[in-house]
Write a protein that holds these residues in place. Structure first.
Motif, PDB file in Angstrom:
ATOM      1  N   GLN A  42       0.645  -1.490   0.308  1.00 57.03           N
ATOM      2  CA  GLN A  42      -0.038   0.082   0.234  1.00 57.03           C
ATOM      3  C   GLN A  42       1.060   1.210   0.188  1.00 57.03           C
ATOM      4  O   GLN A  42       0.576   1.649  -0.570  1.00 57.03           O
ATOM      5  N   LEU A  43       1.635   1.022   1.510  1.00 60.91           N
ATOM      6  CA  LEU A  43       2.955   2.496   0.899  1.00 60.91           C
ATOM      7  C   LEU A  43       3.818   2.516  -0.783  1.00 60.91           C
ATOM      8  O   LEU A  43       3.336   3.848  -1.006  1.00 60.91           O
ATOM      9  N   VAL A  44       3.892   1.583  -0.768  1.00 64.12           N
ATOM     10  CA  VAL A  44       4.655   1.456  -2.146  1.00 64.12           C
ATOM     11  C   VAL A  44       3.726   2.092  -3.419  1.00 64.12           C
ATOM     12  O   VAL A  44       4.306   2.762  -4.444  1.00 64.12           O
ATOM     13  N   CYS A  45       2.496   1.855  -3.731  1.00 65.08           N
ATOM     14  CA  CYS A  45       1.684   1.756  -4.911  1.00 65.08           C
ATOM     15  C   CYS A  45       1.265   3.096  -4.273  1.00 65.08           C
ATOM     16  O   CYS A  45       0.614   4.046  -5.566  1.00 65.08           O
ATOM     17  N   ARG A  46       1.253   3.901  -2.557  1.00 66.18           N
ATOM     18  CA  ARG A  46       1.233   5.318  -3.253  1.00 66.18           C
ATOM     19  C   ARG A  46       1.596   6.284  -3.349  1.00 66.18           C
ATOM     20  O   ARG A  46       1.618   7.243  -3.949  1.00 66.18           O
ATOM     21  N   GLY A  47       2.867   5.805  -3.103  1.00 64.12           N
ATOM     22  CA  GLY A  47       4.445   6.272  -3.281  1.00 64.12           C
ATOM     23  C   GLY A  47       4.244   6.482  -4.611  1.00 64.12           C
ATOM     24  O   GLY A  47       5.204   7.741  -5.866  1.00 64.12           O
ATOM     25  N   ASN A  48       4.255   5.490  -5.604  1.00 60.80           N
ATOM     26  CA  ASN A  48       4.109   5.326  -6.758  1.00 60.80           C
ATOM     27  C   ASN A  48       2.645   6.483  -7.419  1.00 60.80           C
ATOM     28  O   ASN A  48       3.701   7.017  -8.546  1.00 60.80           O
ATOM     29  N   GLU A  49       1.923   6.365  -7.352  1.00 63.69           N
ATOM     30  CA  GLU A  49       0.941   7.818  -7.639  1.00 63.69           C
ATOM     31  C   GLU A  49       1.484   8.771  -7.670  1.00 63.69           C
ATOM     32  O   GLU A  49       2.168   9.416  -8.749  1.00 63.69           O
ATOM     33  N   TYR A  50       2.018   9.147  -5.877  1.00 63.27           N
ATOM     34  CA  TYR A  50       2.493  10.733  -6.235  1.00 63.27           C
ATOM     35  C   TYR A  50       3.961  11.089  -6.987  1.00 63.27           C
ATOM     36  O   TYR A  50       3.699  12.001  -7.457  1.00 63.27           O
ATOM     37  N   GLU A  52       4.371   9.348  -9.618  1.00 62.74           N
ATOM     38  CA  GLU A  52       3.484   9.952 -10.854  1.00 62.74           C
ATOM     39  C   GLU A  52       3.099  11.042 -11.333  1.00 62.74           C
ATOM     40  O   GLU A  52       3.419  11.446 -12.887  1.00 62.74           O
ATOM     41  N   ARG A  53       2.359  11.093 -10.538  1.00 60.74           N
ATOM     42  CA  ARG A  53       1.785  12.579 -10.432  1.00 60.74           C
ATOM     43  C   ARG A  53       2.491  13.975  -9.994  1.00 60.74           C
ATOM     44  O   ARG A  53       2.702  14.945  -9.963  1.00 60.74           O
ATOM     45  N   GLY A  54       4.442  13.776 -10.110  1.00 65.46           N
ATOM     46  CA  GLY A  54       5.460  14.041 -10.171  1.00 65.46           C
ATOM     47  C   GLY A  54       5.350  15.574  -8.708  1.00 65.46           C
ATOM     48  O   GLY A  54       5.834  16.100  -8.375  1.00 65.46           O
ATOM     49  N   LYS A  55       5.046  14.353  -7.442  1.00 66.25           N
ATOM     50  CA  LYS A  55       5.185  14.357  -6.097  1.00 66.25           C
ATOM     51  C   LYS A  55       6.302  13.734  -5.379  1.00 66.25           C
ATOM     52  O   LYS A  55       5.877  13.322  -4.602  1.00 66.25           O
ATOM     53  N   PRO A  56       7.411  14.277  -5.773  1.00 62.79           N
ATOM     54  CA  PRO A  56       8.297  12.885  -5.680  1.00 62.79           C
ATOM     55  C   PRO A  56       9.045  13.083  -3.816  1.00 62.79           C
ATOM     56  O   PRO A  56       8.825  12.109  -3.193  1.00 62.79           O
ATOM     57  N   LYS A  57       8.590  14.434  -3.088  1.00 60.29           N
ATOM     58  CA  LYS A  57       9.040  14.390  -1.816  1.00 60.29           C
ATOM     59  C   LYS A  57       7.878  13.967  -1.652  1.00 60.29           C
ATOM     60  O   LYS A  57       7.800  13.242   0.106  1.00 60.29           O
ATOM     61  N   ALA A  58       6.534  14.032  -0.990  1.00 63.65           N
ATOM     62  CA  ALA A  58       5.618  12.191  -0.938  1.00 63.65           C
ATOM     63  C   ALA A  58       5.743  11.456  -1.161  1.00 63.65           C
ATOM     64  O   ALA A  58       5.487  10.481  -0.207  1.00 63.65           O
ATOM     65  N   ALA A  59       6.059  10.729  -2.391  1.00 63.07           N
ATOM     66  CA  ALA A  59       6.626   9.819  -2.595  1.00 63.07           C
ATOM     67  C   ALA A  59       7.333   8.836  -1.600  1.00 63.07           C
ATOM     68  O   ALA A  59       7.524   7.907  -0.920  1.00 63.07           O
ATOM     69  N   ILE A  79      13.096  -1.880  -2.054  1.00 64.93           N
ATOM     70  CA  ILE A  79      12.529  -0.329  -2.288  1.00 64.93           C
ATOM     71  C   ILE A  79      13.772   0.717  -1.889  1.00 64.93           C
ATOM     72  O   ILE A  79      12.958   2.104  -2.596  1.00 64.93           O
ATOM     73  N   TYR A  80      14.690   0.435  -2.119  1.00 65.77           N
ATOM     74  CA  TYR A  80      15.897   2.124  -1.638  1.00 65.77           C
ATOM     75  C   TYR A  80      16.160   2.284  -3.453  1.00 65.77           C
ATOM     76  O   TYR A  80      16.776   3.467  -3.492  1.00 65.77           O
ATOM     77  N   TRP A  81      15.626   1.378  -4.866  1.00 67.31           N
ATOM     78  CA  TRP A  81      15.612   1.993  -6.251  1.00 67.31           C
ATOM     79  C   TRP A  81      15.287   3.153  -6.077  1.00 67.31           C
ATOM     80  O   TRP A  81      14.894   4.126  -6.099  1.00 67.31           O
ATOM     81  N   ARG A  82      13.221   2.783  -5.380  1.00 67.66           N
ATOM     82  CA  ARG A  82      12.750   4.287  -5.452  1.00 67.66           C
ATOM     83  C   ARG A  82      12.832   5.160  -4.834  1.00 67.66           C
ATOM     84  O   ARG A  82      12.536   6.177  -4.722  1.00 67.66           O
ATOM     85  N   ILE A  83      13.159   4.385  -3.309  1.00 67.73           N
ATOM     86  CA  ILE A  83      14.335   6.046  -2.588  1.00 67.73           C
ATOM     87  C   ILE A  83      15.108   6.753  -3.052  1.00 67.73           C
ATOM     88  O   ILE A  83      14.926   8.199  -3.517  1.00 67.73           O
ATOM     89  N   ALA A  84      15.976   6.188  -4.212  1.00 73.39           N
ATOM     90  CA  ALA A  84      17.280   7.005  -4.841  1.00 73.39           C
ATOM     91  C   ALA A  84      16.547   7.927  -5.724  1.00 73.39           C
ATOM     92  O   ALA A  84      17.113   9.361  -5.794  1.00 73.39           O
ATOM     93  N   ASN A  85      15.677   7.246  -6.479  1.00 73.21           N
ATOM     94  CA  ASN A  85      14.970   7.680  -7.502  1.00 73.21           C
ATOM     95  C   ASN A  85      14.245   8.983  -7.406  1.00 73.21           C
ATOM     96  O   ASN A  85      14.173  10.139  -7.814  1.00 73.21           O
ATOM     97  N   ALA A  86      12.954   8.994  -6.642  1.00 79.79           N
ATOM     98  CA  ALA A  86      12.629   9.792  -5.357  1.00 79.79           C
ATOM     99  C   ALA A  86      13.155  10.859  -4.985  1.00 79.79           C
ATOM    100  O   ALA A  86      13.094  12.037  -4.877  1.00 79.79           O
ATOM    101  N   GLN A  87      14.572  10.634  -3.737  1.00 80.15           N
ATOM    102  CA  GLN A  87      15.423  12.057  -3.798  1.00 80.15           C
ATOM    103  C   GLN A  87      16.024  12.637  -4.622  1.00 80.15           C
ATOM    104  O   GLN A  87      15.667  13.466  -4.885  1.00 80.15           O
ATOM    105  N   CYS A  88      15.767  12.047  -6.229  1.00 76.50           N
ATOM    106  CA  CYS A  88      16.439  12.600  -7.354  1.00 76.50           C
ATOM    107  C   CYS A  88      15.907  13.516  -8.071  1.00 76.50           C
ATOM    108  O   CYS A  88      15.959  14.687  -8.030  1.00 76.50           O
ATOM    109  N   GLN A  89      14.276  12.991  -8.366  1.00 75.24           N
ATOM    110  CA  GLN A  89      13.605  13.752  -9.033  1.00 75.24           C
ATOM    111  C   GLN A  89      13.068  14.858  -7.685  1.00 75.24           C
ATOM    112  O   GLN A  89      12.371  15.929  -7.721  1.00 75.24           O
ATOM    113  N   ALA A  90      13.138  15.408  -6.441  1.00 74.72           N
ATOM    114  CA  ALA A  90      13.265  15.750  -5.494  1.00 74.72           C
ATOM    115  C   ALA A  90      13.969  16.403  -5.459  1.00 74.72           C
ATOM    116  O   ALA A  90      13.968  17.652  -4.643  1.00 74.72           O
TER     117      ALA A  90
END
Length: 169
Positions: A42-50, A52-59, A79-90
């Motif tokens: 649930q956390l991962v899917c909600r993070g993915n949605e954020y 995809e909507r351009g909200k990397p800090k929320a993700a 999960i650390y791949w997703r964390i690094a990707n979100a950090q980069c986008q943020a």
């Protein structure tokens, strides 16, 4: 051993497959498996949605919560791949690069290139603290088909890391 087999099958399903809706592979979501806390997907899917909507800090916030959850007899490391990707986008490029290096070290442990130390200490790297407390050892995984899945998983994530490195300079 049984849970490691399940983990390998789960990781292949969760991270290397695309779902029927055409969602990008890295945003594919799955139902909870017995090895994980029910809130993890649930956390991962909600993070993915954020994301995809351009909200990397929320993700990032949701991915970090997911990273804090323990899996049963399996390391919670992809999960650390997703964390690094979100950090980069943020715009957190230094943090993203550091997380990406740690994730690469986790991949090395996962595939057996690196080994866990005999004793885990609080000051050890994130990769050691994530991969080693669950007595994870690739040597105990003798199944050739399972190791082939691991190698494909590592190859896929190494390709993603290379792209992230370019994007996050």
């Amino acid at each position: 051993m049984k849970s490691i087999c399940k983990w390998t099958a789960w990781s292949a399903l969760f991270f290397l497959s695309a779902n029927a809706s055409g969602q990008a592979r890295e945003f594919f979501c799955s139902k909870s498996m017995s090895e994980m806390a029910p809130e993890y997907p649930q956390l991962v899917c909600r993070g993915n949605e954020y994301l995809e909507r351009g909200k990397p800090k929320a993700a990032l916030e949701l991915y970090e919560k997911a990273a804090a959850l323990d899996f049963f007899e399996s390391p919670n490391f992809l999960i650390y791949w997703r964390i690094a990707n979100a950090q980069c986008q943020a715009g957190q490029k230094d943090r993203a690069q550091k997380t990406a290096r740690e994730f690469d070290s986790m991949l090395n442990i996962y595939i057996g290139i690196s080994n866990c130390p005999s004793e885990i200490r609080a000051e050890d790297s994130l990769s050691i603290r994530t991969m080693c407390p669950v007595a994870f050892s690739p040597e105990t995984y003798a199944n050739e088909a399972g190791m082939a899945v691991r190698k494909r998983t590592v190859l896929a994530y190494r390709e993603r890391l290379a792209k992230l490195e370019v994007k996050c300079r």
